[in-house]
Write a protein that holds these residues in place. Sequence first.
Motif, PDB file in Angstrom:
ATOM      1  N   SER A   1       9.939  26.195  15.372  1.00  0.00           N
ATOM      2  CA  SER A   1      10.707  25.801  14.198  1.00  0.00           C
ATOM      3  C   SER A   1       9.782  25.181  13.163  1.00  0.00           C
ATOM      4  N   SER A   2      10.249  25.091  11.937  1.00  0.00           N
ATOM      5  CA  SER A   2       9.478  24.435  10.877  1.00  0.00           C
ATOM      6  C   SER A   2       9.916  22.984  10.691  1.00  0.00           C
ATOM      7  N   ARG A   3      10.717  22.488  11.615  1.00  0.00           N
ATOM      8  CA  ARG A   3      11.243  21.129  11.509  1.00  0.00           C
ATOM      9  C   ARG A   3      10.384  20.160  12.324  1.00  0.00           C
ATOM     10  N   TYR A   4      10.420  18.901  11.899  1.00  0.00           N
ATOM     11  CA  TYR A   4       9.615  17.867  12.540  1.00  0.00           C
ATOM     12  C   TYR A   4      10.518  16.783  13.122  1.00  0.00           C
TER      13      TYR A   4
ATOM     14  N   ILE B   1       0.861  -1.180   0.000  1.00  0.00           N
ATOM     15  CA  ILE B   1       0.000   0.000   0.000  1.00  0.00           C
ATOM     16  C   ILE B   1       0.904   1.238   0.000  1.00  0.00           C
ATOM     17  N   GLN B   2       0.800   2.034  -1.061  1.00  0.00           N
ATOM     18  CA  GLN B   2       1.745   3.132  -1.271  1.00  0.00           C
ATOM     19  C   GLN B   2       1.733   4.143  -0.127  1.00  0.00           C
ATOM     20  N   SER B   3       0.537   4.505   0.355  1.00  0.00           N
ATOM     21  CA  SER B   3       0.472   5.530   1.399  1.00  0.00           C
ATOM     22  C   SER B   3       1.124   5.053   2.694  1.00  0.00           C
ATOM     23  N   VAL B   4       0.940   3.774   3.027  1.00  0.00           N
ATOM     24  CA  VAL B   4       1.570   3.225   4.225  1.00  0.00           C
ATOM     25  C   VAL B   4       3.083   3.186   4.051  1.00  0.00           C
ATOM     26  N   ASP B   5       3.523   2.773   2.876  1.00  0.00           N
ATOM     27  CA  ASP B   5       4.952   2.729   2.584  1.00  0.00           C
ATOM     28  C   ASP B   5       5.581   4.109   2.733  1.00  0.00           C
ATOM     29  N   ARG B   6       4.903   5.129   2.213  1.00  0.00           N
ATOM     30  CA  ARG B   6       5.447   6.488   2.304  1.00  0.00           C
ATOM     31  C   ARG B   6       5.494   6.977   3.745  1.00  0.00           C
ATOM     32  N   ALA B   7       4.478   6.649   4.536  1.00  0.00           N
ATOM     33  CA  ALA B   7       4.453   7.069   5.940  1.00  0.00           C
ATOM     34  C   ALA B   7       5.612   6.424   6.704  1.00  0.00           C
ATOM     35  N   ILE B   8       5.842   5.156   6.442  1.00  0.00           N
ATOM     36  CA  ILE B   8       6.946   4.471   7.109  1.00  0.00           C
ATOM     37  C   ILE B   8       8.283   5.068   6.682  1.00  0.00           C
ATOM     38  N   ARG B   9       8.398   5.446   5.429  1.00  0.00           N
ATOM     39  CA  ARG B   9       9.646   6.070   4.955  1.00  0.00           C
ATOM     40  C   ARG B   9       9.872   7.411   5.635  1.00  0.00           C
ATOM     41  N   VAL B  10       8.800   8.163   5.893  1.00  0.00           N
ATOM     42  CA  VAL B  10       8.930   9.432   6.617  1.00  0.00           C
ATOM     43  C   VAL B  10       9.446   9.170   8.031  1.00  0.00           C
ATOM     44  N   LEU B  11       8.859   8.188   8.715  1.00  0.00           N
ATOM     45  CA  LEU B  11       9.290   7.869  10.079  1.00  0.00           C
ATOM     46  C   LEU B  11      10.737   7.399  10.101  1.00  0.00           C
ATOM     47  N   THR B  12      11.113   6.598   9.128  1.00  0.00           N
ATOM     48  CA  THR B  12      12.488   6.100   9.061  1.00  0.00           C
ATOM     49  C   THR B  12      13.472   7.238   8.811  1.00  0.00           C
ATOM     50  N   ALA B  13      13.098   8.174   7.953  1.00  0.00           N
ATOM     51  CA  ALA B  13      13.962   9.326   7.683  1.00  0.00           C
ATOM     52  C   ALA B  13      14.157  10.164   8.943  1.00  0.00           C
ATOM     53  N   LEU B  14      13.082  10.367   9.693  1.00  0.00           N
ATOM     54  CA  LEU B  14      13.182  11.155  10.924  1.00  0.00           C
ATOM     55  C   LEU B  14      13.983  10.418  11.985  1.00  0.00           C
ATOM     56  N   GLN B  15      13.885   9.098  11.991  1.00  0.00           N
ATOM     57  CA  GLN B  15      14.662   8.314  12.943  1.00  0.00           C
ATOM     58  C   GLN B  15      16.156   8.495  12.680  1.00  0.00           C
ATOM     59  N   GLY B  16      16.530   8.566  11.403  1.00  0.00           N
ATOM     60  CA  GLY B  16      17.934   8.695  11.067  1.00  0.00           C
ATOM     61  C   GLY B  16      18.474  10.105  11.228  1.00  0.00           C
ATOM     62  N   ALA B  17      17.656  11.107  10.878  1.00  0.00           N
ATOM     63  CA  ALA B  17      18.132  12.496  10.883  1.00  0.00           C
ATOM     64  C   ALA B  17      17.709  13.274  12.119  1.00  0.00           C
ATOM     65  N   ARG B  18      16.825  12.695  12.926  1.00  0.00           N
ATOM     66  CA  ARG B  18      16.301  13.320  14.149  1.00  0.00           C
ATOM     67  C   ARG B  18      15.310  14.450  13.869  1.00  0.00           C
ATOM     68  N   ARG B  19      15.712  15.487  13.116  1.00  0.00           N
ATOM     69  CA  ARG B  19      14.827  16.615  12.837  1.00  0.00           C
ATOM     70  C   ARG B  19      14.973  17.010  11.374  1.00  0.00           C
ATOM     71  N   MET B  20      13.832  17.204  10.698  1.00  0.00           N
ATOM     72  CA  MET B  20      13.877  17.576   9.285  1.00  0.00           C
ATOM     73  C   MET B  20      12.708  18.490   8.961  1.00  0.00           C
ATOM     74  N   SER B  21      12.916  19.382   7.996  1.00  0.00           N
ATOM     75  CA  SER B  21      11.840  20.224   7.500  1.00  0.00           C
ATOM     76  C   SER B  21      11.080  19.467   6.420  1.00  0.00           C
ATOM     77  N   LEU B  22       9.923  20.011   6.028  1.00  0.00           N
ATOM     78  CA  LEU B  22       9.143  19.370   4.975  1.00  0.00           C
ATOM     79  C   LEU B  22       9.929  19.305   3.667  1.00  0.00           C
ATOM     80  N   SER B  23      10.642  20.381   3.361  1.00  0.00           N
ATOM     81  CA  SER B  23      11.418  20.390   2.118  1.00  0.00           C
ATOM     82  C   SER B  23      12.532  19.351   2.158  1.00  0.00           C
ATOM     83  N   GLU B  24      13.157  19.180   3.318  1.00  0.00           N
ATOM     84  CA  GLU B  24      14.214  18.174   3.451  1.00  0.00           C
ATOM     85  C   GLU B  24      13.640  16.767   3.311  1.00  0.00           C
ATOM     86  N   LEU B  25      12.471  16.553   3.912  1.00  0.00           N
ATOM     87  CA  LEU B  25      11.821  15.249   3.790  1.00  0.00           C
ATOM     88  C   LEU B  25      11.439  14.964   2.341  1.00  0.00           C
ATOM     89  N   SER B  26      10.887  15.964   1.669  1.00  0.00           N
ATOM     90  CA  SER B  26      10.488  15.792   0.269  1.00  0.00           C
ATOM     91  C   SER B  26      11.679  15.412  -0.599  1.00  0.00           C
TER      92      SER B  26
END
Length: 250
Positions: A56-59, A2-27
């Motif tokens: 901040s604008s970071r998540y 399921i594409q939407s679930v896959d993308r959500a998990i990728r967002v969480l994984t990216a934040l786990q690795g980088a700790r804090r990211m803006s929307l543009s950085e995530l994109s």
Amino acid sequence: MIQSVDRAIRVLTALQGARRMSLSELSARLDLAPSTTHGIVRTLVEHGMVVQERGSSRYQLGPAVLRLGNVYLDTLELRSKAIPWAEDLARRTGLAVRTGVLLIDDVVIIHHEPRPDGTRQMPEVGIVIPAHASALGKAMLAFLPDETERILKEGELRSMTGETLTAPDDVRRDLDQVRATGIARERDEAVLGEGAVASPVFDSWGDVVGAIGVVFSGAEDADLGDRVRETARALSRELGAQAWPPPSQG
């Protein structure tokens, strides 16, 4: 998938690795349109999985992730069985003891027994260390040849310090030594000034399910490896392992 679930998990994984990211950085990291990333992040925020950093604008990851992680830890038989052995090892060595499991390319600490000297120490449960730069990771990879080859073939290994082994042949030689002795070591590979000794833990099927080890600064005591190995063997026996290491593992 399921594409939407896959993308959500990728967002969480990216934040786990980088700790804090803006929307543009995530994109940019996920190669998604900004509007798509925004929608996913806002949904995760609604469920407490992601929070926006104050002012901040970071998540960053939110408290709901911690709750899920705690539930997961509570289901791990390894963690519950390891606690008394970790306490005993910490008492006998005077050192902090870590128990970890392999998660893709990293080691996740599932139990941390602080040094028994009464000093203030940061809790380490949940911290992530690259497997190739960790004594815990090496202890497991030595008995997981398929995982080892996958990690080594993915490209250049991440260097945590100038002492981290990043050449595949160097890592393979290190793991050969672990298989021969049942003891994994690292010095200054993950954190400068810190060393670690660890041994693998096996279950009733003869599979490696984790590793237990100690962290130290200064010189390594002569009998430290033997004590760690004895603890790993006893913990494996409690998990049902008939031999340590199992005959099929060399």
